[in-house]
Design a protein around this motif. Structure first.
Motif, mmCIF file in Angstrom:
data_model
loop_
_atom_site.group_PDB
_atom_site.id
_atom_site.type_symbol
_atom_site.label_atom_id
_atom_site.label_comp_id
_atom_site.label_asym_id
_atom_site.label_seq_id
_atom_site.Cartn_x
_atom_site.Cartn_y
_atom_site.Cartn_z
ATOM 1 N N ALA A 1 15.681 -5.999 -1.601
ATOM 2 C CA ALA A 1 14.890 -4.826 -1.973
ATOM 3 C C ALA A 1 15.550 -4.059 -3.110
ATOM 4 C CB ALA A 1 14.711 -3.920 -0.756
ATOM 5 N N ARG A 2 16.875 -3.932 -3.061
ATOM 6 C CA ARG A 2 17.582 -3.208 -4.117
ATOM 7 C C ARG A 2 17.410 -3.904 -5.465
ATOM 8 N NH1 ARG A 2 22.448 -3.648 -2.334
ATOM 9 N NH2 ARG A 2 22.331 -1.774 -1.032
ATOM 10 N N PHE A 3 17.545 -5.231 -5.469
ATOM 11 C CA PHE A 3 17.358 -5.966 -6.720
ATOM 12 C C PHE A 3 15.970 -5.714 -7.292
ATOM 13 C CE2 PHE A 3 15.325 -9.744 -8.563
ATOM 14 C CZ PHE A 3 16.027 -9.817 -9.753
ATOM 15 N N LYS A 4 14.952 -5.822 -6.456
ATOM 16 C CA LYS A 4 13.580 -5.652 -6.932
ATOM 17 C C LYS A 4 13.335 -4.234 -7.429
ATOM 18 C CE LYS A 4 11.716 -9.259 -3.917
ATOM 19 N NZ LYS A 4 10.837 -9.548 -2.756
ATOM 20 N N GLU A 5 13.898 -3.259 -6.740
ATOM 21 C CA GLU A 5 13.742 -1.869 -7.170
ATOM 22 C C GLU A 5 14.440 -1.637 -8.509
ATOM 23 O OE1 GLU A 5 13.480 -0.241 -2.562
ATOM 24 O OE2 GLU A 5 15.369 -0.123 -3.681
ATOM 25 N N GLU A 6 15.551 -2.318 -8.727
ATOM 26 C CA GLU A 6 16.294 -2.146 -9.979
ATOM 27 C C GLU A 6 15.590 -2.777 -11.176
ATOM 28 O OE1 GLU A 6 20.275 -3.531 -9.377
ATOM 29 O OE2 GLU A 6 20.892 -1.732 -8.288
ATOM 30 N N VAL A 7 14.624 -3.671 -10.907
ATOM 31 C CA VAL A 7 13.852 -4.231 -12.021
ATOM 32 C C VAL A 7 12.467 -3.584 -12.115
ATOM 33 C CG1 VAL A 7 15.100 -6.417 -12.070
ATOM 34 C CG2 VAL A 7 13.051 -6.224 -10.655
ATOM 35 N N GLY A 8 12.345 -2.386 -11.548
ATOM 36 C CA GLY A 8 11.162 -1.574 -11.792
ATOM 37 C C GLY A 8 10.049 -1.633 -10.772
ATOM 38 N N SER A 9 10.297 -2.230 -9.607
ATOM 39 C CA SER A 9 9.220 -2.361 -8.626
ATOM 40 C C SER A 9 9.167 -1.170 -7.674
ATOM 41 C CB SER A 9 9.395 -3.646 -7.815
ATOM 42 O OG SER A 9 10.517 -3.542 -6.962
ATOM 43 N N VAL A 10 8.005 -1.008 -7.056
ATOM 44 C CA VAL A 10 7.804 -0.020 -5.995
ATOM 45 C C VAL A 10 7.142 -0.727 -4.813
ATOM 46 C CG1 VAL A 10 7.675 1.987 -7.510
ATOM 47 C CG2 VAL A 10 5.608 0.697 -7.009
ATOM 48 N N GLY A 11 7.247 -0.141 -3.632
ATOM 49 C CA GLY A 11 6.772 -0.796 -2.427
ATOM 50 C C GLY A 11 5.309 -0.526 -2.108
ATOM 51 N N TYR A 12 4.618 -1.595 -1.706
ATOM 52 C CA TYR A 12 3.256 -1.504 -1.179
ATOM 53 C C TYR A 12 3.205 -2.335 0.102
ATOM 54 C CZ TYR A 12 1.648 0.422 -5.644
ATOM 55 O OH TYR A 12 1.462 1.221 -6.739
ATOM 56 N N CYS A 13 2.232 -2.027 0.953
ATOM 57 C CA CYS A 13 2.162 -2.703 2.242
ATOM 58 C C CYS A 13 1.170 -3.860 2.253
ATOM 59 C CB CYS A 13 1.779 -1.715 3.350
ATOM 60 S SG CYS A 13 3.133 -0.625 3.820
ATOM 61 N N ARG A 14 1.593 -4.935 2.878
ATOM 62 C CA ARG A 14 0.726 -6.049 3.256
ATOM 63 C C ARG A 14 0.527 -5.911 4.756
ATOM 64 N NH1 ARG A 14 3.047 -11.964 2.204
ATOM 65 N NH2 ARG A 14 2.750 -11.327 0.026
ATOM 66 N N ASP A 15 -0.727 -5.776 5.212
ATOM 67 C CA ASP A 15 -1.010 -5.394 6.600
ATOM 68 C C ASP A 15 -1.726 -6.480 7.385
ATOM 69 O OD1 ASP A 15 0.097 -2.898 6.161
ATOM 70 O OD2 ASP A 15 -1.825 -1.934 5.726
ATOM 71 N N ALA A 16 -1.298 -6.650 8.637
ATOM 72 C CA ALA A 16 -1.963 -7.571 9.557
ATOM 73 C C ALA A 16 -2.769 -6.758 10.561
ATOM 74 C CB ALA A 16 -0.941 -8.428 10.277
ATOM 75 N N TRP A 17 -4.054 -7.086 10.676
ATOM 76 C CA TRP A 17 -4.971 -6.425 11.611
ATOM 77 C C TRP A 17 -5.465 -7.440 12.636
ATOM 78 C CZ3 TRP A 17 -6.166 -1.224 11.424
ATOM 79 C CH2 TRP A 17 -5.779 -0.523 10.278
ATOM 80 N N THR A 18 -5.485 -7.016 13.903
ATOM 81 C CA THR A 18 -5.869 -7.937 14.982
ATOM 82 C C THR A 18 -6.889 -7.265 15.899
ATOM 83 O OG1 THR A 18 -3.662 -8.935 14.961
ATOM 84 C CG2 THR A 18 -5.027 -9.348 16.896
#
Length: 339
Positions: free
Chosen positions: A317-334
């Motif tokens: 996560a730190r690597f990805k954040e350091e290259v400019g990314s932000v978090g979004y959710c992938r959601d499972a619905w049942t």
């Protein structure tokens, strides 16, 4: 449920994809013009699976005879052997593909029709895994609201890191907030590392790098080499391979799936630890950003950084954040049918 929604529900019908050229054309046309469709909803992509592996049940939903949703799905066995209607059944995300600006009442009627269809198939549950809202042409949460309102439960979430791409390729390096990491990338370029799109013939060499990279974490790639080759042959315009070389040695790379005309997904990023000091992974990320900025894409998805138990791979996560990314959710619905 109000009487007005019940009336709309009566106007929604469900049909099953029959494999004819006409049905395939209708599916592809709807997918291409939809609000949230991706490569993972494309039946050509899903054809990489052995047809005997899944009991597929791809569905068309029509409102007053107009196509209003499609759903790639399969009936699979649950933990206790029960029948479960699942989407995706062999991809990262699935769920309903919908048009933009569809009324909530119609979306609600479509989900209700899905639940009835699942019961008719003898399924005791429906599982849908939805991509983040940045996959949408017009982001909205209507489908998630409707699923919750009709008895689906949010059973799992993954945090996927996505890079919002700047307007010009000249700004790609500025995505890296860490000044020292930017210095590493410039140093790698000066030392002769190059990132280029490779043809399918480089898959064998790339796969060896990928297997070695995953092995150090006790993991194996999701796809076999044969499956990757098949995917590249089925959707050659949307499956790409980028590799980083130092002279003739492949030191890093990534498979990229072009999910739609807005989002590219870096699916198998990997590198050779012997060249870690060159920071080839950062260089690949920057070069991918440049490539897709120049082609008008808005987002580069770097994939999930969390586990099924909600644990976070902090280093990743730190690597990805350091290259400019932000978090979004992938959601499972049942949804579970009443016993």
């Amino acid at each position: 449920m109000s009487s007005s929604v019940e009336t709309v529900s009566d106007e929604v019908t469900v049909g099953v994809f029959d494999g004819t050229p006409e049905a395939n054309q209708e599916w592809e046309t709807f997918l291409a013009t939809s609000n949230n469709g991706t490569l993972f909803h494309d039946l050509n992509f899903l054809a990489y699976h052995n047809p005997e592996r899944f009991e597929t049940r791809h569905l068309f939903f029509r409102h007053r005879e107009r196509l209003a949703a499609i759903l790639p799905a399969a009936v699979v066995a649950g933990p206790s052997g029960e029948r479960v209607l699942k989407s995706p059944y062999g991809a990262s995300v699935g769920g309903m593909v919908l048009p933009a600006d569809q009324p909530v009442a119609v979306t609600s009627a479509i989900v209700s029709a899905l639940m009835r269809e699942a019961a008719n198939l003898g399924c005791s549950a429906v599982e849908l895994r939805l991509g983040p809202c940045v996959y949408h042409r017009k982001p909205n949460d209507t489908l998630s609201f409707v699923l919750s309102a009709l008895g689906f439960s949010l059973t799992r979430r993954w945090l996927t890191h996505v890079v919002p791409l700047p307007p010009t390729a000249d700004e790609a390096l500025l995505l890296i907030a860490n000044k020292r990491r930017r210095t590493y990338v410039n140093s790698a370029l000066r030392k002769g590392l190059k990132v280029d799109m490779a043809d399918v013939n480089a898959l064998d060499e790339f796969y060896q790098l990928l297997v070695a990279n995953r092995a150090k974490h006790g993991a194996t790639p999701t796809h076999t080499l044969e499956e990757l080759r098949k995917i590249f042959s089925l959707v050659p315009q949307q499956a790409k391979l980028f590799v980083c070389r130092l002279d003739d040695c492949m030191v890093a790379g990534s498979v990229v799936f072009e999910l739609n005309d807005r989002v590219a997904y870096s699916f198998y990023p990997c590198h050779d630890d012997r060249f870690e000091n060159y920071r080839p992974a950062s260089l690949v990320a920057v070069c991918l950003a440049k490539h897709y900025i120049e082609r008008g894409y808005r987002y580069l998805d770097l994939g999930p950084s969390t586990f099924d138990d909600y644990g976070v791979n902090v280093g990743l996560a730190r690597f990805k954040e350091e290259v400019g990314s932000v978090g979004y959710c992938r959601d499972a619905w049942t949804w579970q049918a009443a016993s």
